[in-house]
Write a protein that holds these residues in place. Structure first.
Motif, mmCIF file in Angstrom:
data_model
loop_
_atom_site.group_PDB
_atom_site.id
_atom_site.type_symbol
_atom_site.label_atom_id
_atom_site.label_comp_id
_atom_site.label_asym_id
_atom_site.label_seq_id
_atom_site.Cartn_x
_atom_site.Cartn_y
_atom_site.Cartn_z
ATOM 1 N N ALA A 1 -16.933 22.395 8.765
ATOM 2 C CA ALA A 1 -17.326 23.440 9.075
ATOM 3 C C ALA A 1 -18.747 24.313 7.995
ATOM 4 N N LEU A 2 -19.268 23.916 6.813
ATOM 5 C CA LEU A 2 -19.652 23.880 6.353
ATOM 6 C C LEU A 2 -21.781 23.467 6.914
ATOM 7 N N ARG A 3 -21.013 22.384 7.411
ATOM 8 C CA ARG A 3 -22.496 21.607 7.643
ATOM 9 C C ARG A 3 -22.766 22.413 8.944
ATOM 10 N N LEU A 4 -21.721 22.745 9.652
ATOM 11 C CA LEU A 4 -22.823 23.942 11.235
ATOM 12 C C LEU A 4 -22.989 24.975 10.559
ATOM 13 N N ALA A 5 -22.821 26.287 9.545
ATOM 14 C CA ALA A 5 -22.944 26.996 9.287
ATOM 15 C C ALA A 5 -23.827 27.135 8.540
ATOM 16 N N ARG A 6 -24.545 25.660 7.720
ATOM 17 C CA ARG A 6 -25.496 25.815 6.861
ATOM 18 C C ARG A 6 -27.060 25.702 8.208
ATOM 19 N N ALA A 7 -26.788 25.170 9.252
ATOM 20 C CA ALA A 7 -27.250 24.460 10.644
ATOM 21 C C ALA A 7 -27.584 26.152 11.476
ATOM 22 N N GLY A 8 -26.330 26.691 10.497
ATOM 23 C CA GLY A 8 -26.884 28.147 11.393
ATOM 24 C C GLY A 8 -26.038 28.031 13.132
ATOM 25 N N ALA A 9 -25.147 27.167 13.274
ATOM 26 C CA ALA A 9 -25.066 26.156 14.730
ATOM 27 C C ALA A 9 -23.550 27.316 15.238
ATOM 28 N N PRO A 10 -23.135 27.412 16.505
ATOM 29 C CA PRO A 10 -22.086 27.438 16.547
ATOM 30 C C PRO A 10 -20.410 27.596 15.919
ATOM 31 N N MET A 11 -19.822 28.827 15.772
ATOM 32 C CA MET A 11 -18.849 27.691 14.444
ATOM 33 C C MET A 11 -17.459 27.063 15.030
ATOM 34 N N PRO A 12 -16.705 27.001 14.945
ATOM 35 C CA PRO A 12 -15.377 27.139 15.209
ATOM 36 C C PRO A 12 -14.192 28.450 14.707
ATOM 37 N N GLY A 13 -13.492 28.504 15.899
ATOM 38 C CA GLY A 13 -12.367 30.008 15.122
ATOM 39 C C GLY A 13 -11.700 29.951 14.192
ATOM 40 N N LYS A 14 -10.994 28.942 13.733
ATOM 41 C CA LYS A 14 -10.235 29.221 12.360
ATOM 42 C C LYS A 14 -10.407 27.471 11.244
ATOM 43 N N LEU A 15 -10.106 27.570 10.314
ATOM 44 C CA LEU A 15 -9.816 26.504 9.613
ATOM 45 C C LEU A 15 -8.511 27.024 9.169
ATOM 46 N N ALA A 16 -8.451 25.250 9.484
ATOM 47 C CA ALA A 16 -6.425 24.781 8.822
ATOM 48 C C ALA A 16 -6.873 23.620 7.543
ATOM 49 N N LEU A 17 -6.317 24.077 6.523
ATOM 50 C CA LEU A 17 -6.252 23.213 6.127
ATOM 51 C C LEU A 17 -4.744 22.403 5.309
ATOM 52 N N PHE A 18 -4.523 21.478 5.770
ATOM 53 C CA PHE A 18 -2.826 21.399 5.346
ATOM 54 C C PHE A 18 -3.316 19.551 4.155
ATOM 55 N N ALA A 19 -2.807 20.384 2.022
ATOM 56 C CA ALA A 19 -3.235 19.545 1.501
ATOM 57 C C ALA A 19 -4.958 19.592 0.913
ATOM 58 N N PRO A 20 -5.900 19.681 1.320
ATOM 59 C CA PRO A 20 -6.586 19.565 1.012
ATOM 60 C C PRO A 20 -7.732 18.671 -0.077
ATOM 61 N N TRP A 21 -8.001 18.031 0.304
ATOM 62 C CA TRP A 21 -8.818 16.950 -1.317
ATOM 63 C C TRP A 21 -10.169 18.017 -1.461
ATOM 64 N N LEU A 22 -10.079 18.654 -2.381
ATOM 65 C CA LEU A 22 -11.457 19.728 -2.393
ATOM 66 C C LEU A 22 -12.151 18.998 -4.029
ATOM 67 N N ASP A 23 -12.214 18.694 -4.619
ATOM 68 C CA ASP A 23 -12.499 18.054 -5.560
ATOM 69 C C ASP A 23 -12.386 16.756 -5.968
ATOM 70 N N LEU A 24 -12.810 15.655 -5.627
ATOM 71 C CA LEU A 24 -13.752 14.413 -5.970
ATOM 72 C C LEU A 24 -13.489 14.084 -7.148
ATOM 73 N N THR A 25 -13.459 15.179 -7.932
ATOM 74 C CA THR A 25 -13.561 14.857 -9.525
ATOM 75 C C THR A 25 -12.223 15.094 -9.810
ATOM 76 N N LEU A 26 -11.112 15.993 -9.705
ATOM 77 C CA LEU A 26 -10.485 16.233 -9.974
ATOM 78 C C LEU A 26 -10.328 16.841 -11.498
ATOM 79 N N ALA A 27 -11.932 17.833 -11.928
ATOM 80 C CA ALA A 27 -12.165 18.245 -13.320
ATOM 81 C C ALA A 27 -10.870 18.914 -13.948
ATOM 82 N N ASP A 28 -10.705 20.309 -12.754
ATOM 83 C CA ASP A 28 -9.543 21.043 -13.799
ATOM 84 C C ASP A 28 -8.101 20.635 -14.646
ATOM 85 N N PRO A 29 -8.410 20.798 -15.601
ATOM 86 C CA PRO A 29 -7.551 20.166 -16.617
ATOM 87 C C PRO A 29 -5.926 20.684 -16.478
ATOM 88 N N ALA A 30 -5.929 22.001 -15.561
ATOM 89 C CA ALA A 30 -4.374 22.054 -15.349
ATOM 90 C C ALA A 30 -3.713 20.988 -14.407
#
Length: 312
Positions: free
Chosen positions: A171-200
Motif C-alpha cells: 500500500a505504501l509503494r502504491l501511495a508513493r507512486a501515486g498509483a490507484p490505491m486499494p480501498g481498505k487495509l486489514a492487518l492481522f498481527a502485523p510485524w511492523l518493526d523488524l528490530t523490535l526496538a520498543d523496550p515495552a
C-alpha cells in the motif's frame, strides 16, 4: 472520519477453546526456534521449503482459479456462487522465510465464507532462497493484475504477521507512486518493526508462546540483507506521517500475548495522528495470529468485524 478511539478491547477473557489450543501449542515444536542461534542453524541446514497444499475440498466448496505472477503460483478463491463484491489480496505470514502453512488455508476459507469475498493468495518465494525484492515484485505484479479486472477501491489488502507487513508495504509503494490505491487495509498481527526496538516488548515476551525477540531480530537481519532493518523501508512503523496519511481506512487485529501488540498500538496511534481512519482491536491472552484458530470465539469476532469493515 476516524473512529472515536484508536484501540478497542474485544475480548477481556480468553475462550475455553483458545486456552486449550494455546496449551497444546506450548507442548509442540515451536514454529521458530526460541533463540537467535537456533534460528540461524535451522535456516543454514534446511531444505528448500514448500507451500502447504491447498485442501482438495476447496475445489468443491469454492470457485478456484490458478494463475502465475513473476513465475510463481497464485490462487484465487471465489465463493461458490461467484466472485464477491470485494476482492482481498492476502499475504500469508511466516517471517518472510516460511512458506504457506497448513493453518493458513482454513483462515482463507473462513474469510471467503464469513465475508462473502473473493481472496487471492500469492505463494511468494521466501528468503533467503530468494531476495526480499522478489517478494515485493510478486506483490506488485499480483495487485496490478487484479486492478486490471477489479476496481482498486473494491480491493482490500490483508496479511498476517510478515504478510501484514507485506500488505502494508505494498500500500505504501502504491501511495508513493501515486498509483490507484486499494480501498481498505486489514492487518492481522502485523510485524511492523523488524528490530523490535520498543523496550515495552520485553514485558510481553514471557507470555508469547510462539515469538521471541532474539529470534525475530535475527530473522529481521536476514530479511533486511544490505538494508538498514530500522529504516522505514524495512520497518514500516517508522514511515513518515505524510506518507501514512495516504493510506486507506485501516483495521488491525492483535492478541495481547503477542510481541507485536506493542508496535500495533504505536502504529494505530501514528495512523490516527496522520488523519487515517484506523482502529486496533485487541484480544486478551490471545497468541500470535490467533484468528487462524478459526473455531474460537475470538476468530469469529475478527471475521464479523472484517465483514462490517467491508460494509462500512
Amino acid at each position: 472520519m476516524p473512529t472515536d478511539t484508536a484501540t478497542e478491547l474485544r475480548s477481556a477473557k480468553p475462550s475455553l477453546i483458545l486456552r486449550g489450543v494455546k496449551w497444546l501449542m506450548g507442548l509442540g515444536k515451536p514454529v521458530f526456534p526460541h533463540t537467535a542461534e537456533g534460528f540461524r542453524q535451522r535456516m543454514a541446514n534446511r531444505r528448500l521449503p514448500e507451500d502447504a497444499p491447498m485442501p482438495d475440498k476447496f475445489r468443491r466448496d469454492f470457485q478456484v482459479a490458478d494463475w502465475e505472477a513473476e513465475g510463481h503460483r497464485v490462487v484465487t478463491i471465489h465463493p461458490k456462487g461467484g466472485p464477491g463484491a470485494w476482492h482481498m489480496l492476502y499475504f500469508h505470514g511466516g517471517g518472510f522465510v516460511q512458506p504457506m502453512f497448513k493453518v493458513h488455508w482454513p483462515l482463507v476459507a473462513a474469510m471467503v465464507k464469513s465475508c462473502g469475498i473473493s481472496v487471492t493468495v500469492p505463494l511468494y518465494p521466501v528468503v533467503p532462497e530468494a531476495p526480499h525484492a522478489a517478494q515485493d515484485a510478486m506483490a506488485d505484479a499480483v495487485f496490478a493484475a487484479l486492478a486490471e479486472h477489479h476496481d482498486p477501491a473494491r480491493i482490500i489488502l490483508n496479511g498476517d504477521s510478515a504478510g501484514g507487513h507485506m500488505a502494508l508495504a505494498l500500500a505504501l509503494r502504491l501511495a508513493r507512486a501515486g498509483a490507484p490505491m486499494p480501498g481498505k487495509l486489514a492487518l492481522f498481527a502485523p510485524w511492523l518493526d523488524l528490530t523490535l526496538a520498543d523496550p515495552a516488548i520485553k514485558a510481553v515476551e514471557p507470555h508469547d508462546i510462539m515469538l521471541k525477540i532474539g529470534t525475530l531480530r535475527a530473522c529481521g537481519e536476514m530479511v533486511a540483507g544490505t538494508r538498514d532493518p530500522a529504516s522505514a523501508e524495512v520497518s514500516p512503523l517508522y514511515t513518515p506521517g505524510t506518507e501514512l496519511a495516504l493510506l486507506p481506512p485501516t483495521r488491525i487485529w492483535t492478541g495481547r500475548h503477542d510481541l507485536f501488540i506493542v508496535d500495533s498500538r504505536s502504529f494505530a496511534d501514528r495512523l490516527r495522528a496522520a488523519g487515517v481512519d484506523a482502529k486496533l482491536y485487541e484480544y486478551e491472552a490471545a497468541p500470535h495470529v490467533f484468528m487462524a484458530i478459526t473455531p474460537t470465539r475470538e476468530a469469529r469476532d475478527v471475521f464479523a468485524l472484517l465483514k462490517d469493515f467491508l460494509a462500512s
